[in-house]
Each structure stands twice: as structure tokens, then as C-alpha cells.
Design an enzyme around this catalytic site. Structure first.
Site, PDB file in Angstrom:
ATOM      1  N   LYS A 100       0.599  -1.386   0.067  1.00 53.68           N
ATOM      2  CA  LYS A 100      -0.063   0.061   0.309  1.00 53.68           C
ATOM      3  C   LYS A 100       1.010   1.261  -0.047  1.00 53.68           C
ATOM      4  CE  LYS A 100      -4.475   0.204   1.854  1.00 53.68           C
ATOM      5  NZ  LYS A 100      -5.371   0.294   2.330  1.00 53.68           N
ATOM      6  N   GLU A 148     -20.378  -6.694   8.873  1.00 49.41           N
ATOM      7  CA  GLU A 148     -20.770  -5.658   9.396  1.00 49.41           C
ATOM      8  C   GLU A 148     -22.124  -6.986  10.608  1.00 49.41           C
ATOM      9  OE1 GLU A 148     -19.977  -4.801   6.727  1.00 49.41           O
ATOM     10  OE2 GLU A 148     -18.707  -3.178   6.803  1.00 49.41           O
ATOM     11  N   ARG A 152     -26.064  -3.641   5.152  1.00 47.82           N
ATOM     12  CA  ARG A 152     -25.701  -4.521   4.890  1.00 47.82           C
ATOM     13  C   ARG A 152     -25.965  -5.864   6.423  1.00 47.82           C
ATOM     14  NH1 ARG A 152     -20.928  -6.313   2.044  1.00 47.82           N
ATOM     15  NH2 ARG A 152     -21.238  -5.218   0.110  1.00 47.82           N
TER      16      ARG A 152
HETATM   17  C1  LIG Z   1     -19.176  -3.103   3.037  1.00 46.21           C
HETATM   18  C2  LIG Z   1     -18.179  -2.267   3.971  1.00 46.21           C
HETATM   19  N1  LIG Z   1     -17.771  -2.030   4.900  1.00 46.21           N
HETATM   20  C3  LIG Z   1     -16.414  -1.657   4.867  1.00 46.21           C
HETATM   21  C4  LIG Z   1     -16.276  -0.224   3.573  1.00 46.21           C
HETATM   22  C5  LIG Z   1     -15.299   0.596   4.100  1.00 46.21           C
HETATM   23  N2  LIG Z   1     -14.019   0.707   3.606  1.00 46.21           N
HETATM   24  C6  LIG Z   1     -13.275   0.501   2.699  1.00 46.21           C
HETATM   25  S1  LIG Z   1     -11.417   0.150   1.758  1.00 46.21           S
HETATM   26  C7  LIG Z   1     -11.884  -0.508   3.149  1.00 46.21           C
HETATM   27  C8  LIG Z   1     -10.362  -1.892   3.315  1.00 46.21           C
HETATM   28  C9  LIG Z   1      -9.798  -2.517   2.475  1.00 46.21           C
HETATM   29  O1  LIG Z   1      -9.247  -3.294   2.124  1.00 46.21           O
HETATM   30  P1  LIG Z   1      -8.820  -4.074   1.494  1.00 46.21           P
HETATM   31  O2  LIG Z   1      -9.945  -5.004   0.581  1.00 46.21           O
HETATM   32  O3  LIG Z   1      -7.605  -5.015   1.755  1.00 46.21           O
HETATM   33  O4  LIG Z   1      -8.095  -3.008   0.727  1.00 46.21           O
HETATM   34  P2  LIG Z   1      -6.773  -2.055  -0.133  1.00 46.21           P
HETATM   35  O5  LIG Z   1      -7.325  -0.897   1.081  1.00 46.21           O
HETATM   36  O6  LIG Z   1      -5.749  -2.244   0.949  1.00 46.21           O
HETATM   37  O7  LIG Z   1      -6.514  -1.982  -0.920  1.00 46.21           O
HETATM   38  C10 LIG Z   1     -12.974  -0.257   4.661  1.00 46.21           C
HETATM   39  C11 LIG Z   1     -13.126  -1.327   5.205  1.00 46.21           C
HETATM   40  C12 LIG Z   1     -16.564  -0.752   2.802  1.00 46.21           C
HETATM   41  N3  LIG Z   1     -16.164  -0.179   1.300  1.00 46.21           N
HETATM   42  N4  LIG Z   1     -17.998  -1.106   2.641  1.00 46.21           N
END
Ligand SMILES: Cc1ncc(C[n+]2csc(CCOP(=O)(O)OP(=O)(O)O)c2C)c(N)n1
Length: 632
Positions: free
Chosen positions: A282, A368, A396
Site C-alpha cells: 500500500k 457488519e 449490510r
Molecule cells: C461493506 C463495507 N464496509 C466497510 C467499508 C469501508 N472500507 C473501504 S476500503 C476498506 C479496506 C479495504 O481493504 P482491502 O480490501 O485490503 O483493500 P486495500 O485498501 O488494502 O487495497 C474498508 C474497510 C466498505 N467499503 N464496505
């Protein structure tokens, strides 16, 4: 865009241009793309770390696959800026997340290259599987690819899809973009498992073996077979993903185009469900983001040469901060309090709580549904769970809310952040529906604080109850009122008259109380701070209805089924017939943009509210009833 800085990138107007480039130029292109992402995001704000991490993967996917005929579904979609830049939207990056500009997420109606609209996580494998099977049914030749992060993979939905896809007879490729980060550090057993997969000798051996195989140039099918065998042989015992029925390949370095491209080219010829494990960093390529991917997950505008700076003027206290402080104070006061977040520690204001009360803090991952049922279990045993969750993400967990919490009437507090319009993240993240979807559930109460102090007081009120209560508050700061230090509660289910006027009464639910007061000063209207969408303060409502000619309800939430509907129902139930104007969010999805402008477009700023009230109640004036005095 400067031709000097981006000589290659400026020639790429769609992925077909990319595919015409010789392989040798792709490294340089990736470097330009990364620089362009950094430059764009520094000017608009938006997601940064995740996008810097997907530069090479994006180049490789569009180079190897025939997009848009081949479908690429990006999970969450916050990492799609490189994809947007390579798919004809380069020159519009300066409009990112602005009203009328590019969305910060993929949208089917924005581009044919955005195969599936996303923003909530963990939907990509299901959607790509649907596309893969549709291609099969229709007899069409195309690939369907889901790109999912290690954070998004923690959600139940992703596993439901893996479970289904692993036995499906179709060509689906799932790419795990494993950067060992969610927004904050990832949690849970899956994370430990992935770390183990990549640890020590296994990873080194896999990397080297993969390279050896990939560097040779035997005929494609022969190579494909060897990769498959090598990948299988390398993994002893079989990986979790193989047990799900996938052919597991990897892990490979997701920043090394010389690994990515040949691997993807060969996977293209493999049949059945494939799982490619790609390791990325990242913030890759921008030292500050690499060092602090959390801070650079979604920064505002900044100077890339300096990085993020502390604001010079003290920022206004946000509702999120009010919640975070209340949570710590209440936890210090009551040992039964436990705090739960589904992967939103920073966004929900729980960093301090985790530090001070680590044993009572639970980050359950992007889960969630589990968060809500887990809270129900804790409540069954006499603890007092507080689930901090964005309004939009509670969607959700609707069944869990009804089936596990409400039917059993368990005392769970839902701290609903981002209730109302959220601005730059757009329709997917707007907290527009919580009042309608919560207030129809028996046993559940819904509080709508008008300002920061009331937010704290209503959280205390909610915590005192022996049934589920949601306290909804918006993104950002409120009226700026001082927040008292105590943990005193307000009377449950009771509103308050804030301004006594004549003719028309505005019944405000939440922070729109403040513009309502401004409007009322001009129209000499009454204003009531209703505070609770449920239970409704019917006694106060009927009193106000009896004393006024017209009523206006005001809420930052969907009109349909919202607090205004609750007022309408209560009036009808009491046999009171009164002209009623319901103001709130219209029956449409509201796109991204500056929240102040968006609110104005919905007619919910001071001018809009005043205009609507005057327009609706002009008839009262004309019919000779008590006049509505417009003070100007
Ligand atoms: C259902 C849901 N819960 C929470 C989020 C908030 N959220 C956006 S990105 C993220 C982290 C995603 O992590 P990852 O899939 O590892 O992607 P990265 O940013 O590390 O590339 C979260 C928790 C979301 N988008 N959707």
C-alpha cells in the site's frame, strides 16, 4: 497534462493503445501512471495508498486481457484510479469526486470499462461469477476477473462467493491483492493465514520457482501446465483456496510486471476457477504513504513534496470525535461497555478507545453482519455493546439487526456515523435510509441529535436503555456548540420547543434544526427539536399540531418512510388533519460532490427550506387563514 512529464501516458487513450505498446515500455508507463495518480490525488483529495499499490496490476490486467469485453470487477473500487486513467478518463481526474465529475468508485454508467459498480466491499467475486456464468450460458468467450483485497476478503459475502464459485463450471479468475492492510492493519485468522502463506522459506521458494518457470519460453500450454504443477507442488498442504476448489497460483510480486504479465497470460488459458495471489504494498512508490498507509488511505489535498500537514487553524470538533470521547468516558464509568467496529477504527473515532481499553475493543474485520450478531451475543451475557457503524454499512446487517438484536430486545447501542449525505463518496455511502429501515422494527429506538452536545447526551440516553437504540449523526462537524463533560442523559423519547412562532411549526429531526431556526426567524414560525424519530414525542406533536395551521418536517434522510412519515402516521392515528410538508431527501440516488452543495440541491439549505415553506403555505395566506408573516 504535461507531455514532458507523461510522454507515454498521454498516448494511452484506452487500453487498446496500451496493448499496442511493446512490453519493454510498460515499466516506464507504470512509473508515469504512478506519478500521475499521486499528482491528481494531491490536487483533489481521494484514495491514495490503495491506488499506488495497484498501478502495475492495472497495467498488467489491461495489457493481457481484452477489456472491456473481458470483465474486471474491482472490489470496493477505491483502488481504480489507475484503471480510470488508462480507460479514457485521464484528463477528467481533476474532477474526481466533485459534483458532476468522475466518481471515486467504478460506475457502470461512467464507463464501459467499469464492469460493475462498487464501493461497499466484498461483492466482486459474486458479481464476476455471475458474469462468468452468464458468458457460459450465452455461449460468449470472455474472461471474468475479480480483484479483491485481503481486507475485503474477510467479509462473509466473499466466502459465500468462493464457496459457490469453487464448484462452478466456468472460467473465473479471482485475484487476491494482498497488501497486508485493510484501512488500518488487518485483523483475524484469515490475515494470519495469509501472512503464513507468504512467510519465510515458502514465499522465497515460490517466488524463485515462479520466476524460473516464467523466464523460460516454452509453448504456452506447456508453460501453463508447468505453472499449474509448480504452483500446486509448492503448496504443501493445499491452500485454503484450493480446498474451496480453486487452482491457487502464487504468491507473486504485484509490482513486478515481469512476473505479473506472463502469469496472467498463462492463467488465461487455464480452465475452471483460478485464484491468483498477488502481493503488493500500500502506498508503493511514495515514501510517505508507504510509511503511513493509514494516513494516506484517503487524504485531502496536499503538497506531494511535503506530505500531509497539520491544519494551521484548529479544526472544528466532528461528531465522530464527540462519539470517540463519549465512548472512552462511558467505558471508564461503566465496565460493561464494549466497543465494536467492522474495520473502521479511524473512521468511527475509536483509535483512543482501542489504546485505553484494548480488552474491550473489537475490530471484527469488514464483517457488519457478524459485528451485529456478535454484539447480540455480548448483550445476552450482560455486557453493554456499542456498535460503531456507518449508516450505509448497517444496511449490510439488516437481518441481524431484526433477528438477533431486536426480536430478542437486546440492549445494543448503534452509533450510526455518516447518517445523511456524505459528499465525495456519493450515493453508495450516503446514510439516507436508516430512519425508514430502523423505525419499522419493533423494540428499536432512533435518536437524531441536533448538535454535538446533544449527540453526547443522546448516546448516554441510549446507553441507559434496556433495548436497542440507534443514535444517528452526520459526517463532519455540527453547529459548533460546546460539549459538556458529563454523562447525563436526556429524557427518553422527548422533544423540545426551541422557538415559539405562529401559523407554521417546523419539526426538525437532527442537525437541520439549525437552518430551521434561521428560517423560522424570518417567517416567525415555531421550531421543535423532535430529537427522536422513534419513539415519536406524540404528546408534543399533537400539542403543536393543535396550535398551528401547517406543519413541516425536516430531516437529512429519505422522505419516504422517514421521520416525516412517522409524524404523518401519528397525526392520522390521532384523527388530526393538518397540512403537512415533508422535507428531506428525494426518491433518487444523490451523486458525489460537496455536501453543502448537495444539501442545497435537495432544497435542504436555509434558502431551500424557506422557499419550500413559503411555497407550500402560500395557500394558507391566500385563504384568509391566520397569515404567515414573512419577515424577509
Ligand atoms: C461493506 C463495507 N464496509 C466497510 C467499508 C469501508 N472500507 C473501504 S476500503 C476498506 C479496506 C479495504 O481493504 P482491502 O480490501 O485490503 O483493500 P486495500 O485498501 O488494502 O487495497 C474498508 C474497510 C466498505 N467499503 N464496505
Amino acid at each position: 497534462m504535461s507531455n514532458k512529464l507523461y510522454p507515454l501516458l498521454q498516448t494511452i487513450n484506452d487500453p487498446a493503445d496500451l496493448r499496442r505498446l511493446p512490453r519493454t515500455q510498460l515499466h516506464a508507463l507504470a512509473d508515469e501512471l504512478r506519478a500521475y495518480v499521486l499528482s491528481s490525488v494531491s490536487k483533489t483529495g481521494g484514495h491514495l495508498s490503495s491506488n499506488l499499490g495497484t498501478v502495475e496490476l492495472t497495467v498488467a490486467l489491461h495489457y493481457v486481457f481484452n477489456t472491456p469485453n473481458d470483465r474486471v470487477v474491482w472490489d470496493v473500487g477505491h483502488q481504480t484510479y489507475p484503471h480510470k486513467i488508462l480507460t479514457g478518463r485521464r484528463e477528467r481526474m481533476d474532477s474526481l469526486r466533485l459534483l458532476g465529475g468522475l466518481s471515486g468508485f467504478p460506475q457502470r454508467f461512467e464507463s464501459e470499462y467499469d464492469a460493475f459498480g462498487t464501493a461497499h466491499s466484498s461483492t466482486s467475486i459474486s458479481a464476476a461469477l455471475g458474469m462468468a456464468l452468464a458468458a457460459k450460458i450465452k455461449g460468449e468467450e470472455r474472461h471474468a476477473i475479480a480483484v479483491i483485497g485481503d481486507g475485503a476478503l474477510t467479509a462473509g459475502m466473499a466466502f459465500e462467493a468462493l464457496n459457490n464459485a469453487g464448484v462452478a463450471d466456468c472460467n473465473l479468475l479471482v485475484i487476491l491483492n494482498d497488501n497486508d492492510m485493510s484501512i488500518s492493519p488487518p485483523v483475524g485468522a484469515l490475515n494470519r493465514y495469509l501472512a503464513k502463506l507468504m512467510s519465510g522459506q515458502f514465499y522465497a521458494a515460490a517466488k524463485n520457482a515462479g520466476k524460473t518457470v516464467l523466464k523460460g519460453a516454452p509453448p504456452l500450454f506447456e508453460l501453463a501446465k508447468r505453472i499449474e504443477e509448480t504452483a500446486k507442488g509448492m503448496v504443501v498442504p493445499a491452500t485454503l483456496f484450493e480446498k474451496f476448489g480453486f487452482n491457487y497460483i502464487g504468491p507473486i510480486d504485484g509490482h513486478d510486471l515481469d512476473s505479473l504479465i506472463p502469469t496472467l497470460e498463462n492463467i488465461k488459458h487455464l480452465k475452471g476457477p483460478q485464484f491468483l495471489h498477488v502481493v503488493t504494498k500500500k502506498g508503493q512508490g511514495y515514501k510517505l504513504a508507504e510509511a503511513d498507509p493509514v494516513a494516506y488511505h484517503g487524504p485531502g489535498k496536499f503538497d506531494p513534496a511535503i506530505g500531509l500537514q497539520k491544519p494551521t487553524t484548529p479544526a472544528k470538533t466532528t461528531f465522530t470525535q464527540v462519539f470517540g470521547q463519549w465512548l472512552c468516558d462511558m467505558a471508564a464509568h461503566d465496565p460493561r461497555l464494549v466497543g465494536i467496529t467492522p474495520a473502521m477504527r479511524e473512521g468511527s473515532g475509536m483509535v483512543e478507545f482501542e489504546k485505553r481499553f484494548p480488552a474491550r475493543y473489537f475490530d471484527v474485520g469488514i464483517a457488519e453482519q457478524h459485528a451485529v450478531t456478535f454484539a447480540a451475543g455480548l448483550a445476552c451475557e450482560g455486557l453493554k455493546p456499542v456498535v460503531a457503524i456507518y449508516s450505509t454499512f448497517l444496511q449490510r446487517a439488516y437481518d441481524q439487526l431484526i433477528h438477533d438484536v431486536a426480536i430478542q430486545n437486546l440492549p445494543v447501542v448503534f452509533a450510526l456515523d455518516r447518517a445523511g449525505l456524505v459528499g465525495a463518496d456519493g450515493a453508495t455511502h450516503a446514510g439516507a435510509y436508516d430512519i425508514p429501515f430502523l423505525r419499522c422494527i419493533p423494540n428499536v429506538s432512533v435518536a437524531c441529535p441536533a448538535d454535538e452536545n446533544e449527540c453526547r447526551q443522546l448516546l448516554s440516553t441510549a446507553f441507559e436503555q434496556d433495548h436497542p437504540v440507534a443514535v444517528r449523526y452526520p459526517r463532519g462537524a455540527g453547529a459548533g456548540v460546546p460539549v459538556q463533560a458529563g454523562l447525563e442523559a436526556l429524557p427518553f423519547g422527548k422533544g423540545e420547543i426551541k422557538r415559539a412562532g405562529k401559523g407554521v411549526a417546523i419539526l426538525a429531526f437532527g442537525t437541520l434544526l439549525y437552518p430551521a431556526l434561521e428560517v423560522a426567524d424570518k417567517l416567525n414560525a415555531t421550531v421543535v427539536n423532535m430529537r427522536w424519530a422513534k419513539p415519536l414525542d406524540t404528546e408534543l406533536l399533537l400539542k403543536v399540531a393543535a396550535e398551528h395551521e401547517g406543519l413541516v418536517t425536516l430531516e437529512e434522510g429519505a422522505i419516504m418512510g422517514g421521520a416525516g412519515s412517522a409524524v404523518s402516521e401519528a397525526l392520522h392515528a390521532a384523527g388530526v388533519v393538518k397540512p403537512l410538508l415533508q422535507l428531506g431527501l428525494q426518491d433518487e440516488f444523490i451523486e458525489h460532490g460537496d455536501p453543502i452543495k448537495l444539501l442545497a440541491l435537495q432544497g435542504l439549505d436555509t434558502a431551500g427550506i424557506q422557499a419550500a415553506v413559503v411555497k407550500r403555505f402560500a395557500a394558507l395566506l391566500e385563504s384568509g387563514r391566520p397569515a404567515l408573516k414573512v419577515v424577509a
